[in-house]
Design a protein around this motif. Structure first.
Motif, PDB file in Angstrom:
ATOM      1  N   PHE A 103       3.451 -20.952 -18.524  1.00  0.00           N
ATOM      2  CA  PHE A 103       4.265 -22.156 -18.366  1.00  0.00           C
ATOM      3  C   PHE A 103       3.673 -23.278 -19.207  1.00  0.00           C
ATOM      4  O   PHE A 103       2.472 -23.306 -19.477  1.00  0.00           O
ATOM      5  CB  PHE A 103       4.292 -22.607 -16.905  1.00  0.00           C
ATOM      6  CG  PHE A 103       5.086 -21.715 -16.000  1.00  0.00           C
ATOM      7  CD1 PHE A 103       6.463 -21.826 -15.934  1.00  0.00           C
ATOM      8  CD2 PHE A 103       4.462 -20.770 -15.215  1.00  0.00           C
ATOM      9  CE1 PHE A 103       7.205 -21.013 -15.091  1.00  0.00           C
ATOM     10  CE2 PHE A 103       5.186 -19.947 -14.374  1.00  0.00           C
ATOM     11  CZ  PHE A 103       6.566 -20.069 -14.309  1.00  0.00           C
ATOM     12  N   ASP A 104       4.531 -24.235 -19.589  1.00  0.00           N
ATOM     13  CA  ASP A 104       4.035 -25.440 -20.266  1.00  0.00           C
ATOM     14  C   ASP A 104       3.558 -26.435 -19.213  1.00  0.00           C
ATOM     15  O   ASP A 104       3.500 -26.117 -18.025  1.00  0.00           O
ATOM     16  CB  ASP A 104       5.099 -26.041 -21.185  1.00  0.00           C
ATOM     17  CG  ASP A 104       6.284 -26.633 -20.440  1.00  0.00           C
ATOM     18  OD1 ASP A 104       6.495 -26.265 -19.269  1.00  0.00           O
ATOM     19  OD2 ASP A 104       6.998 -27.456 -21.028  1.00  0.00           O
ATOM     20  N   HIS A 105       3.231 -27.665 -19.618  1.00  0.00           N
ATOM     21  CA  HIS A 105       2.611 -28.621 -18.698  1.00  0.00           C
ATOM     22  C   HIS A 105       3.521 -29.010 -17.539  1.00  0.00           C
ATOM     23  O   HIS A 105       3.059 -29.222 -16.441  1.00  0.00           O
ATOM     24  CB  HIS A 105       2.146 -29.871 -19.465  1.00  0.00           C
ATOM     25  CG  HIS A 105       3.260 -30.760 -19.890  1.00  0.00           C
ATOM     26  ND1 HIS A 105       4.033 -30.490 -20.998  1.00  0.00           N
ATOM     27  CD2 HIS A 105       3.728 -31.906 -19.356  1.00  0.00           C
ATOM     28  CE1 HIS A 105       4.934 -31.440 -21.124  1.00  0.00           C
ATOM     29  NE2 HIS A 105       4.778 -32.304 -20.159  1.00  0.00           N
ATOM     30  N   ASN A 106       4.827 -29.122 -17.745  1.00  0.00           N
ATOM     31  CA  ASN A 106       5.699 -29.511 -16.628  1.00  0.00           C
ATOM     32  C   ASN A 106       6.423 -28.302 -16.030  1.00  0.00           C
ATOM     33  O   ASN A 106       7.256 -28.458 -15.158  1.00  0.00           O
ATOM     34  CB  ASN A 106       6.701 -30.577 -17.058  1.00  0.00           C
ATOM     35  CG  ASN A 106       7.584 -30.144 -18.189  1.00  0.00           C
ATOM     36  OD1 ASN A 106       7.620 -28.969 -18.546  1.00  0.00           O
ATOM     37  ND2 ASN A 106       8.303 -31.073 -18.772  1.00  0.00           N
ATOM     38  N   GLU A 107       6.112 -27.127 -16.519  1.00  0.00           N
ATOM     39  CA  GLU A 107       6.583 -25.845 -16.003  1.00  0.00           C
ATOM     40  C   GLU A 107       8.089 -25.646 -16.138  1.00  0.00           C
ATOM     41  O   GLU A 107       8.699 -24.932 -15.366  1.00  0.00           O
ATOM     42  CB  GLU A 107       6.131 -25.638 -14.548  1.00  0.00           C
ATOM     43  CG  GLU A 107       4.631 -25.607 -14.419  1.00  0.00           C
ATOM     44  CD  GLU A 107       4.139 -25.297 -13.024  1.00  0.00           C
ATOM     45  OE1 GLU A 107       4.958 -24.989 -12.147  1.00  0.00           O
ATOM     46  OE2 GLU A 107       2.918 -25.353 -12.824  1.00  0.00           O
ATOM     47  N   PHE A 108       8.710 -26.273 -17.151  1.00  0.00           N
ATOM     48  CA  PHE A 108      10.125 -26.043 -17.418  1.00  0.00           C
ATOM     49  C   PHE A 108      10.336 -25.062 -18.562  1.00  0.00           C
ATOM     50  O   PHE A 108      11.446 -24.624 -18.795  1.00  0.00           O
ATOM     51  CB  PHE A 108      10.854 -27.356 -17.709  1.00  0.00           C
ATOM     52  CG  PHE A 108      10.963 -28.237 -16.506  1.00  0.00           C
ATOM     53  CD1 PHE A 108      11.435 -27.755 -15.304  1.00  0.00           C
ATOM     54  CD2 PHE A 108      10.584 -29.556 -16.573  1.00  0.00           C
ATOM     55  CE1 PHE A 108      11.532 -28.547 -14.193  1.00  0.00           C
ATOM     56  CE2 PHE A 108      10.680 -30.377 -15.463  1.00  0.00           C
ATOM     57  CZ  PHE A 108      11.155 -29.874 -14.269  1.00  0.00           C
ATOM     58  N   LYS A 109       9.284 -24.735 -19.299  1.00  0.00           N
ATOM     59  CA  LYS A 109       9.346 -23.679 -20.309  1.00  0.00           C
ATOM     60  C   LYS A 109       8.470 -22.540 -19.815  1.00  0.00           C
ATOM     61  O   LYS A 109       7.368 -22.764 -19.333  1.00  0.00           O
ATOM     62  CB  LYS A 109       8.820 -24.163 -21.657  1.00  0.00           C
ATOM     63  CG  LYS A 109       9.761 -25.060 -22.401  1.00  0.00           C
ATOM     64  CD  LYS A 109       9.191 -25.404 -23.742  1.00  0.00           C
ATOM     65  CE  LYS A 109      10.004 -26.467 -24.430  1.00  0.00           C
ATOM     66  NZ  LYS A 109       9.358 -26.936 -25.651  1.00  0.00           N
ATOM     67  N   LYS A 164      -0.256 -22.912 -18.421  1.00  0.00           N
ATOM     68  CA  LYS A 164      -0.516 -22.497 -17.039  1.00  0.00           C
ATOM     69  C   LYS A 164      -0.089 -21.035 -16.950  1.00  0.00           C
ATOM     70  O   LYS A 164       1.073 -20.715 -17.097  1.00  0.00           O
ATOM     71  CB  LYS A 164       0.302 -23.345 -16.061  1.00  0.00           C
ATOM     72  CG  LYS A 164      -0.102 -24.803 -16.068  1.00  0.00           C
ATOM     73  CD  LYS A 164       0.735 -25.604 -15.099  1.00  0.00           C
ATOM     74  CE  LYS A 164       0.353 -27.058 -15.161  1.00  0.00           C
ATOM     75  NZ  LYS A 164       1.160 -27.871 -14.287  1.00  0.00           N
ATOM     76  N   VAL A 165      -1.056 -20.200 -16.724  1.00  0.00           N
ATOM     77  CA  VAL A 165      -0.808 -18.758 -16.685  1.00  0.00           C
ATOM     78  C   VAL A 165      -0.661 -18.329 -15.237  1.00  0.00           C
ATOM     79  O   VAL A 165      -1.445 -18.710 -14.367  1.00  0.00           O
ATOM     80  CB  VAL A 165      -1.954 -17.981 -17.388  1.00  0.00           C
ATOM     81  CG1 VAL A 165      -1.685 -16.502 -17.329  1.00  0.00           C
ATOM     82  CG2 VAL A 165      -2.118 -18.458 -18.816  1.00  0.00           C
ATOM     83  N   PHE A 166       0.364 -17.528 -14.989  1.00  0.00           N
ATOM     84  CA  PHE A 166       0.645 -17.037 -13.644  1.00  0.00           C
ATOM     85  C   PHE A 166       0.817 -15.522 -13.706  1.00  0.00           C
ATOM     86  O   PHE A 166       1.550 -15.008 -14.556  1.00  0.00           O
ATOM     87  CB  PHE A 166       1.919 -17.684 -13.088  1.00  0.00           C
ATOM     88  CG  PHE A 166       2.319 -17.178 -11.743  1.00  0.00           C
ATOM     89  CD1 PHE A 166       1.634 -17.570 -10.605  1.00  0.00           C
ATOM     90  CD2 PHE A 166       3.365 -16.285 -11.614  1.00  0.00           C
ATOM     91  CE1 PHE A 166       2.013 -17.097  -9.361  1.00  0.00           C
ATOM     92  CE2 PHE A 166       3.741 -15.802 -10.375  1.00  0.00           C
ATOM     93  CZ  PHE A 166       3.055 -16.216  -9.256  1.00  0.00           C
ATOM     94  N   TYR A 167       0.126 -14.817 -12.838  1.00  0.00           N
ATOM     95  CA  TYR A 167       0.227 -13.362 -12.751  1.00  0.00           C
ATOM     96  C   TYR A 167       1.031 -13.027 -11.491  1.00  0.00           C
ATOM     97  O   TYR A 167       0.546 -13.220 -10.374  1.00  0.00           O
ATOM     98  CB  TYR A 167      -1.148 -12.703 -12.674  1.00  0.00           C
ATOM     99  CG  TYR A 167      -1.958 -12.926 -13.928  1.00  0.00           C
ATOM    100  CD1 TYR A 167      -1.801 -12.101 -15.025  1.00  0.00           C
ATOM    101  CD2 TYR A 167      -2.864 -13.988 -14.022  1.00  0.00           C
ATOM    102  CE1 TYR A 167      -2.531 -12.293 -16.183  1.00  0.00           C
ATOM    103  CE2 TYR A 167      -3.583 -14.194 -15.176  1.00  0.00           C
ATOM    104  CZ  TYR A 167      -3.415 -13.350 -16.251  1.00  0.00           C
ATOM    105  OH  TYR A 167      -4.137 -13.555 -17.401  1.00  0.00           O
ATOM    106  N   PRO A 168       2.273 -12.542 -11.647  1.00  0.00           N
ATOM    107  CA  PRO A 168       3.093 -12.242 -10.458  1.00  0.00           C
ATOM    108  C   PRO A 168       2.523 -11.056  -9.700  1.00  0.00           C
ATOM    109  O   PRO A 168       1.965 -10.143 -10.284  1.00  0.00           O
ATOM    110  CB  PRO A 168       4.474 -11.926 -11.036  1.00  0.00           C
ATOM    111  CG  PRO A 168       4.238 -11.564 -12.456  1.00  0.00           C
ATOM    112  CD  PRO A 168       2.978 -12.258 -12.883  1.00  0.00           C
ATOM    113  N   PRO A 169       2.695 -11.072  -8.390  1.00  0.00           N
ATOM    114  CA  PRO A 169       2.221  -9.920  -7.591  1.00  0.00           C
ATOM    115  C   PRO A 169       3.101  -8.696  -7.863  1.00  0.00           C
ATOM    116  O   PRO A 169       4.303  -8.815  -8.037  1.00  0.00           O
ATOM    117  CB  PRO A 169       2.362 -10.398  -6.147  1.00  0.00           C
ATOM    118  CG  PRO A 169       3.369 -11.487  -6.200  1.00  0.00           C
ATOM    119  CD  PRO A 169       3.284 -12.101  -7.564  1.00  0.00           C
TER     120      PRO A 169
END
Length: 170
Positions: A103-109, A164-169
């Protein structure tokens, strides 16, 4: 959302600060003009001297209120759409094969990434629009040779300034 990159938002913020500064300066600078008189002891001359600063205080107070409302009302109107995004739509369009999201800083991308053994890393870039309440695809199915190259590409081509990196379960 308030965005300092937007010319309208930046102009309103600057005018708000200027108006507030004029209001506070006029209020505190004219505090000692009449001395320590009681309100009932004011003469016609005292009132004529006080009218100019009083009119400046009223005008700058009204302009401060107007610029504040210009900034706050759009944020209040966007709140339901933002709440809907955070609670329901942020992770709605994720493929089951996605290994990680960037994600980018505001999490819209959002960049959905997964490893493909023979081609490297497959990415799909999406952007969320609060007005339409939907994800739009900026690029679908791009292959990058190495996972380390994802971040520079997102930064250069899509304007990511933070990651912002997110690893989905699974």
């Amino acid at each position: 959302m308030f965005n300092l990159g937007n010319k309208k938002h930046r102009t309103c913020l600057i005018l708000l600060i200027i108006s507030l500064a004029i209001l506070l300066f006029t209020f505190f600078a004219t505090d000692g003009l009449t001395g320590d008189k009681e309100f009932s002891e004011y003469t016609q001359e005292d009132w004529s001297i006080a009218m100019f600063p009083l009119s400046i205080i009223v005008v700058s107070g009204i302009s401060t209120l107007v610029f504040t409302l210009i900034i706050i009302i759009p944020m209040m109107l966007m709140h339901p759409a933002l709440d809907d995004y955070v609670s329901k739509r942020k992770f709605a369009d994720i493929d089951s094969d996605t290994e990680f999201l960037v994600f980018d800083h505001n999490e819209f991308k959002c960049a959905c990434c997964r490893s493909v053994p023979q081609n490297g890393v497959w990415i799909a870039i999406k952007e969320y629009d609060l007005k339409t309440k939907s994800w739009s695809i900026l690029e679908e199915g791009r292959y990058i040779d190495n996972a380390d190259n994802v971040f520079p590409i997102l930064q250069k081509q899509y304007g990511y300034d933070e990651f912002k990196v997110f690893y989905p379960p699974n």
